[in-house]
Design a protein around this motif. Structure first.
Motif, short mmCIF file in Angstrom:
data_model
loop_
_atom_site.label_atom_id
_atom_site.label_comp_id
_atom_site.label_asym_id
_atom_site.label_seq_id
_atom_site.Cartn_x
_atom_site.Cartn_y
_atom_site.Cartn_z
N ILE A 95 -23.98 7.51 13.98
CA ILE A 95 -22.88 8.33 13.47
C ILE A 95 -22.68 9.60 14.29
N GLN A 96 -23.72 10.05 14.98
CA GLN A 96 -23.64 11.30 15.74
C GLN A 96 -22.80 11.18 17.00
N TYR A 97 -22.47 9.95 17.42
CA TYR A 97 -21.75 9.76 18.67
C TYR A 97 -20.24 9.68 18.46
N ASP A 98 -19.51 10.00 19.53
CA ASP A 98 -18.06 10.00 19.50
C ASP A 98 -17.47 8.77 20.18
N TYR A 99 -18.16 8.29 21.22
CA TYR A 99 -17.68 7.15 22.01
C TYR A 99 -18.79 6.10 22.10
N PHE A 100 -18.38 4.83 22.11
CA PHE A 100 -19.35 3.73 22.20
C PHE A 100 -18.89 2.73 23.26
N VAL A 101 -19.81 2.35 24.13
CA VAL A 101 -19.53 1.33 25.14
C VAL A 101 -20.54 0.20 24.92
N PHE A 102 -20.05 -0.97 24.57
CA PHE A 102 -20.89 -2.14 24.37
C PHE A 102 -20.75 -3.06 25.58
N LYS A 127 -22.78 5.54 4.10
CA LYS A 127 -22.93 6.20 5.39
C LYS A 127 -21.81 5.81 6.35
N THR A 128 -21.61 4.51 6.51
CA THR A 128 -20.61 4.03 7.47
C THR A 128 -19.41 3.37 6.80
N PHE A 129 -19.53 3.03 5.54
CA PHE A 129 -18.40 2.49 4.78
C PHE A 129 -18.67 2.68 3.30
N VAL A 130 -17.61 2.59 2.52
CA VAL A 130 -17.73 2.67 1.06
C VAL A 130 -16.86 1.60 0.43
N HIS A 131 -17.22 1.23 -0.79
CA HIS A 131 -16.40 0.30 -1.56
C HIS A 131 -15.40 1.11 -2.39
N THR A 132 -14.16 0.68 -2.37
CA THR A 132 -13.11 1.35 -3.15
C THR A 132 -12.40 0.32 -4.01
N ALA A 133 -11.51 0.79 -4.86
CA ALA A 133 -10.74 -0.13 -5.71
C ALA A 133 -9.87 -1.06 -4.88
N ASN A 134 -9.56 -0.65 -3.66
CA ASN A 134 -8.72 -1.46 -2.78
C ASN A 134 -9.53 -2.20 -1.72
N GLY A 138 -13.93 1.93 5.98
CA GLY A 138 -14.82 2.48 7.00
C GLY A 138 -14.79 3.99 7.01
N LEU A 139 -15.94 4.59 7.31
CA LEU A 139 -16.06 6.05 7.31
C LEU A 139 -16.17 6.65 8.71
N LEU A 140 -16.06 5.82 9.75
CA LEU A 140 -16.29 6.31 11.11
C LEU A 140 -14.99 6.50 11.89
N SER A 141 -13.96 6.93 11.20
CA SER A 141 -12.69 7.20 11.88
C SER A 141 -12.85 8.37 12.84
N GLY A 142 -12.02 8.41 13.88
CA GLY A 142 -12.11 9.46 14.88
C GLY A 142 -13.06 9.13 16.01
N LYS A 143 -13.68 7.95 15.97
CA LYS A 143 -14.58 7.52 17.04
C LYS A 143 -13.92 6.35 17.78
N THR A 144 -14.29 6.17 19.04
CA THR A 144 -13.66 5.16 19.88
C THR A 144 -14.71 4.29 20.54
N ALA A 145 -14.42 2.98 20.63
CA ALA A 145 -15.36 2.03 21.24
C ALA A 145 -14.62 1.08 22.17
N ILE A 146 -15.37 0.49 23.08
CA ILE A 146 -14.85 -0.54 23.96
C ILE A 146 -15.95 -1.55 24.25
N HIS A 147 -15.55 -2.79 24.50
CA HIS A 147 -16.50 -3.86 24.81
C HIS A 147 -16.26 -4.34 26.23
N PHE A 176 -14.01 -2.54 11.03
CA PHE A 176 -14.38 -2.49 9.62
C PHE A 176 -14.99 -1.13 9.29
N LEU A 177 -15.75 -0.58 10.23
CA LEU A 177 -16.40 0.71 10.02
C LEU A 177 -15.47 1.89 10.29
N GLY A 178 -14.24 1.60 10.68
CA GLY A 178 -13.25 2.65 10.89
C GLY A 178 -13.11 3.13 12.32
N ILE A 179 -13.83 2.50 13.24
CA ILE A 179 -13.81 2.91 14.64
C ILE A 179 -12.57 2.36 15.35
#
Length: 222
Positions: A95-102, A127-134, A138-147, A176-179
């Motif tokens: 969660i502490q990171y902003d960018y992810f490269v896989f 921590k990384t997601f929550v269950h809602t009525a809908n 995902g809780l990790l919005s604002g982060k960016t990843a690439i594969h 799913f995690l919001g990334i």
């Protein structure tokens, strides 16, 4: 005080950077990213050497007790406490990171098992997601990843594309995690056309360099 942006580079190839074509493409990506963000803080993880919790009976039981049955950490067995704590530490660090490269190869239509194990550790309710009525959110919005993925055969635009589940699953899991997930950099046909491999890798490096510039120019939410 301004927090330095952080990038996590996750590789899943036992060959290492000297022999892995994917990791060579990944290094081209990193160098391009650094040119755009010289102050970026980069951490590298080799999943074949990385200690992480695995989804076994204890871990599944611990997750169920904490999330499904509403029990507390003190209600867990000692083995469950040890394994769920390791999972939560990995998620907390991620969660502490902003960018992810896989960076991973396509093996038998999917990714190496160590990559799936790593992703399993990121699915932590609260921590990384929550269950809602809908549904889950995902809780990790604002982060960016690439594969960055290497493939022995040809898949893009062909019937085989429907069978590829490594790149597709990774993007599904991260979204799913919001990334925010950028278009993947794919180098394919490396085994089908071994004599063309240097050219295939070279072309992928060009795309990786361009993708890194796009990613680096997206602001990190510090």
């Amino acid at each position: 005080m301004i927090k330095m942006a952080k990038l996590l580079y996750i590789s899943a190839n036992p060959k290492g950077p000297e022999k892995s074509k994917g990791m060579q493409i990944g290094e081209a990506f990193l160098q391009s990213f650094i040119e755009e963000q010289p102050d970026i803080n980069i951490t590298k993880i080799d999943l074949f050497q990385f200690d992480m919790a695995r989804m076994d009976a204890d871990l599944i039981s611990a997750r169920g007790k904490l999330a499904g049955y509403g029990l507390s950490f003190d209600d867990l067995t000692e083995q469950e406490k040890t394994k769920i704590s390791k999972m939560h530490r990995l998620a907390d660090e991620f969660i502490q990171y902003d960018y992810f490269v896989f960076v991973s190869p396509l093996w038998n239509l999917s990714s190496p098992a160590v990559l799936k194990t790593f992703l399993d550790n990121l699915f932590v309710t609260g921590k990384t997601f929550v269950h809602t009525a809908n549904g889950p959110k995902g809780l990790l919005s604002g982060k960016t990843a690439i594969h960055i993925q290497t493939r022995g055969g040809l898949y893009t635009g062909l019937p085989m594309a429907e069978l590829e589940s490594g790149d597709r699953y990774l993007k599904i899991a991260l979204r799913f995690l919001g990334i925010d997930v950028l278009d993947s950099v794919i180098a394919e046909g490396l085994d089908a056309f071994p004599k063309k491999a240097p050219g295939i890798v070279g072309e992928a490096k060009v795309r990786a360099v361009a993708a890194a510039k796009v990613m680096a120019r997206q602001p990190a939410y510090l």
